[in-house]
Motif scaffolding. Structure first.
Motif, PDB file in Angstrom:
ATOM      1  N   ASN A 138       0.832  -1.217   0.000  1.00 55.92           N
ATOM      2  CA  ASN A 138       0.000   0.000   0.000  1.00 55.92           C
ATOM      3  C   ASN A 138       0.859   1.256   0.000  1.00 55.92           C
ATOM      4  OD1 ASN A 138      -2.318  -1.539   0.024  1.00 55.92           O
ATOM      5  ND2 ASN A 138      -2.711  -1.291   2.215  1.00 55.92           N
ATOM      6  N   LEU A 145      -4.704  -1.058  -1.546  1.00 53.34           N
ATOM      7  CA  LEU A 145      -5.234  -1.967  -2.564  1.00 53.34           C
ATOM      8  C   LEU A 145      -6.301  -2.841  -1.918  1.00 53.34           C
ATOM      9  CD1 LEU A 145      -2.047  -3.178  -4.497  1.00 53.34           C
ATOM     10  CD2 LEU A 145      -3.440  -1.136  -4.865  1.00 53.34           C
ATOM     11  N   TYR A 218      -5.952  -6.865  -9.063  1.00 53.39           N
ATOM     12  CA  TYR A 218      -5.602  -5.442  -9.003  1.00 53.39           C
ATOM     13  C   TYR A 218      -5.463  -4.768 -10.368  1.00 53.39           C
ATOM     14  CZ  TYR A 218      -4.517  -7.193  -4.371  1.00 53.39           C
ATOM     15  OH  TYR A 218      -4.602  -7.819  -3.167  1.00 53.39           O
TER      16      TYR A 218
END
Length: 317
Positions: A138, A145, A218
């Motif tokens: 992060n 995320l 992601y």
């Protein structure tokens, strides 16, 4: 018939040499394996410090591959230090598990080699939880995320999370080497550096092969993950460019001619070096060698690390 003088001399000399060898052998046997070589204090501090990274790597690789760590594999090396937080077996394919298992056992040898040369210290408290790695990711992207990054979930996540670790130790050995005085310390660091560099190269190669792969869920490529992690380490280290991802602008590639960056190196393709202070800033995740956190909730162990922790406490008072 009496022996000739020359023959008597040869026999006498041979007997004397044999006796000397036996006495030397007895001396070293009595000395025992626990006796360590006396090194300059500065050398002791510099080869003691990397134990922090070696403990981290050993526990992460052993747990990731086998589901257990030093307390099961080689408990005497921990010197009673606390078990790591949150470490667990990763969901790895047979090939990746085999590679990581080899890495784990290599790290056991590294700890033993260091502790056979100097007294060392007990295992520091390590935070190897999924949350700890998710925080690094992060911070690398400058945003959280979702879902949280889980390093233990699969091959690609574990390889990305492993990218975070060995390279930092590698740069530490490169940085320490010119400051060592003793040939014994230099030989040890050279041996450790060789294998750490090999581990980093294997990880980078496996990731480079998957550089354009999208990391689910992601929508971010593997190379983007490595670039962001490297940028974060440069930022935390506060010492300029000493870290490069897998795909770089051509001017940062070998001879300024190529984007592919299978190995990280300077303009002459030599490994970057880091100081202990820079390494602490990175592994603490705080950017400050006096402020523990990250993988080391209570800070690292040893003379160098404890000096900065003490300084940090004094500044708070």
């Amino acid at each position: 018939m009496k022996p000739k003088p020359l023959l008597m001399l040869v026999v006498s000399s041979s007997t004397m040499i044999t006796t000397v060898y036996i006495l030397i052998l007895i001396f070293f046997l009595l000395l025992g394996p626990a006796t360590s070589v006396v090194l300059p204090k500065s050398d002791q501090d510099l080869i003691e410090f990397p134990l922090n990274l070696e403990f981290l790597e050993a526990e992460y690789f052993l747990y990731g591959a086998l589901g257990c760590g030093l307390d099961h594999i080689q408990p005497n090396l921990t010197d009673g230090g606390p078990p790591p937080i949150g470490a667990r077996k990763a969901n790895l394919s047979p090939l990746i598990r085999d590679i990581i298992t080899q890495f784990g056992y290599q790290e056991v040898g590294h700890i033993r080699a260091i502790k056979s040369t100097i007294p060392g210290f007990s295992r520091p408290l390590l935070n190897l939880s999924a949350q700890s790695f998710a925080t690094v990711i992060n911070n690398a992207f400058g945003k959280p995320l979702y879902p949280l990054f889980d390093p233990y979930a699969n091959d690609i996540n574990y390889l990305i999370s492993s990218y975070i670790i060995p390279y930092v130790g590698l740069t530490g050995y490169v940085g320490a080497n010119p400051n060592l005085q003793s040939p014994i310390a230099k030989m040890l660091v050279a041996g450790l550096l060789g294998v750490e560099a090999g581990q980093d190269a294997v990880l980078r190669c496996l990731l480079y092969e998957r550089a354009t792969q999208i990391v689910s869920p992601y929508g971010i490529t593997v190379s983007d993950f490595t670039n962001k992690i490297s940028e974060l380490r440069n930022k935390l280290g506060r010492a300029g460019l000493k870290d490069e991802g897998l795909i770089v602008p051509p001017y940062l590639g070998a001879e300024g001619k190529i984007e592919g960056n299978i190995l990280s190196g300077d303009t002459n393709s030599l490994s970057y070096g880091r100081t202990p202070e820079e390494i602490l800033r990175i592994v603490y995740g705080s950017g400050k060698e006096q402020v523990p956190g990250g993988f080391y909730p209570h800070g690292a162990n040893g003379t160098i690390a404890r000096k900065y922790l003490k300084l940090g406490r004094n500044l708070q008072e």
